[in-house]
Design an enzyme around this catalytic site. Sequence first.
Site, PDB file in Angstrom:
ATOM      1  N   CYS A  71      43.079  54.949 -30.771  1.00  0.00           N
ATOM      2  CA  CYS A  71      43.688  55.958 -29.502  1.00  0.00           C
ATOM      3  C   CYS A  71      44.964  56.033 -30.021  1.00  0.00           C
ATOM      4  O   CYS A  71      45.837  55.269 -30.166  1.00  0.00           O
ATOM      5  CB  CYS A  71      43.543  55.015 -28.295  1.00  0.00           C
ATOM      6  SG  CYS A  71      44.420  55.609 -27.177  1.00  0.00           S
ATOM      7  N   CYS A  92      47.659  55.348 -27.357  1.00  0.00           N
ATOM      8  CA  CYS A  92      47.873  53.740 -27.199  1.00  0.00           C
ATOM      9  C   CYS A  92      48.844  53.420 -28.228  1.00  0.00           C
ATOM     10  O   CYS A  92      49.846  52.532 -27.924  1.00  0.00           O
ATOM     11  CB  CYS A  92      46.695  52.959 -27.438  1.00  0.00           C
ATOM     12  SG  CYS A  92      45.225  53.395 -26.515  1.00  0.00           S
TER      13      CYS A  92
END
Length: 127
Positions: free
Chosen positions: A33, A36
């Site tokens: 991600c 993230c």
Amino acid sequence: MSDGVKHINSAQEFATLLSTTQYVVADFYADWCGPCKAIAPMYAQFAKTFSIPNFLAFAKINVDSVQQVAQHYRVSAMPTFLFFKNGKQVAVNGSVMIQGADANSLRAAAEKMGRLAKEKAAAAGSS
């Protein structure tokens, strides 16, 4: 860890953290991600700044490695930040979760949790 972040590797480990720490901020993330990864340094800085043993912890939970916890809290987007008080999920600043790399909301929530934990730690020290 030196950055103050608790890396959770099992549902039992997360349950133990929730039962031994008054306030917990949980970052549900995935290695793949991009957002993230982008917000991770900020989250680590909040952990370093605000963590107080037994009063406030910042946890990171990999949704691919610890699927049971992610499914339990119905995490469907990464990153998702959840907040806990005395083992129960709670809202902070009116939100039960922050989805996405929303730096302003995460900063406000971390600061509020930090302030609450500091007050509780001070009260516990004076009793």
